[in-house]
Design a protein around this motif. Structure first.
Motif, PDB file in Angstrom:
ATOM      1  N   VAL A   2       0.773  -1.076  -0.068  1.00  0.00           N
ATOM      2  CA  VAL A   2       0.123  -0.039   0.058  1.00  0.00           C
ATOM      3  C   VAL A   2       0.968   1.533  -0.118  1.00  0.00           C
ATOM      4  O   VAL A   2       1.696   1.364   0.585  1.00  0.00           O
ATOM      5  N   SER A  25      -3.396   4.005  -1.746  1.00  0.00           N
ATOM      6  CA  SER A  25      -3.524   3.596  -2.757  1.00  0.00           C
ATOM      7  C   SER A  25      -4.492   2.339  -2.946  1.00  0.00           C
ATOM      8  O   SER A  25      -4.657   1.641  -4.325  1.00  0.00           O
ATOM      9  N   ARG A  26      -5.140   1.862  -1.974  1.00  0.00           N
ATOM     10  CA  ARG A  26      -5.979   0.709  -1.951  1.00  0.00           C
ATOM     11  C   ARG A  26      -7.041   0.967  -1.334  1.00  0.00           C
ATOM     12  O   ARG A  26      -7.090   2.053  -0.088  1.00  0.00           O
ATOM     13  N   SER A  27      -8.156   0.273  -0.931  1.00  0.00           N
ATOM     14  CA  SER A  27      -9.042   0.417  -0.095  1.00  0.00           C
ATOM     15  C   SER A  27      -8.623   0.224   1.524  1.00  0.00           C
ATOM     16  O   SER A  27      -7.742  -0.563   1.930  1.00  0.00           O
ATOM     17  N   THR A  28      -9.118   1.299   2.210  1.00  0.00           N
ATOM     18  CA  THR A  28      -8.804   1.235   3.528  1.00  0.00           C
ATOM     19  C   THR A  28      -9.919   0.448   4.628  1.00  0.00           C
ATOM     20  O   THR A  28      -9.775   0.883   5.673  1.00  0.00           O
ATOM     21  N   ASP A  75     -10.723   7.035   0.553  1.00  0.00           N
ATOM     22  CA  ASP A  75      -9.488   5.981   1.240  1.00  0.00           C
ATOM     23  C   ASP A  75      -8.504   7.252   1.722  1.00  0.00           C
ATOM     24  O   ASP A  75      -7.240   7.093   1.527  1.00  0.00           O
TER      25      ASP A  75
END
Length: 117
Positions: A2, A25-28, A75
């Motif tokens: 991430v 940079s991704r789902s949290t 996010d």
């Protein structure tokens, strides 16, 4: 892996305000997002955190002056810092943490906040 991208640090006079933001940079989802800071010669300390459900924690040293918020759709976590004091001068780090297995911890690169008296 991430990536945490921070922005918003800088130089401000005492009593001023700054807003720090951090985007993952991704789902949290399922992660705690937060901010830590480290002043020269001191250990890194937790400043504020917020869960994906919106539960917040703010350190006593900044309570009433700093506020943390989160936008789950983006996010993103925001740290609003008001009435800044020279004691707040530090490198501020964004943190993403999953506390259930598999435990995962990610750090941003850090952003400098300098408060002049």
């Amino acid at each position: 892996q991430v990536q945490l991208v921070e922005s918003g640090g800088g130089f401000v006079q005492a009593g001023g305000s700054l807003t720090l933001s951090c985007t993952a940079s991704r789902s949290t989802s399922g992660f705690i997002m937060g901010w830590y800071r480290q002043a020269p010669g001191k250990q890194r300390e937790k400043v504020a955190t917020v869960t994906s459900g919106g539960t917040t924690y703010v350190a006593e040293s900044v309570e009433g002056r700093f506020a943390i918020s989160r936008d789950n759709r983006k996010d993103q976590v925001i740290l609003q810092m008001n009435n800044l004091d020279p004691e707040d001068t530090a490198v501020y780090y964004c943190n993403l943490r999953r506390v259930v297995t598999p435990i995962q911890v990610y750090w941003g690169q850090g952003t400098q906040v300098t408060v002049a008296s």
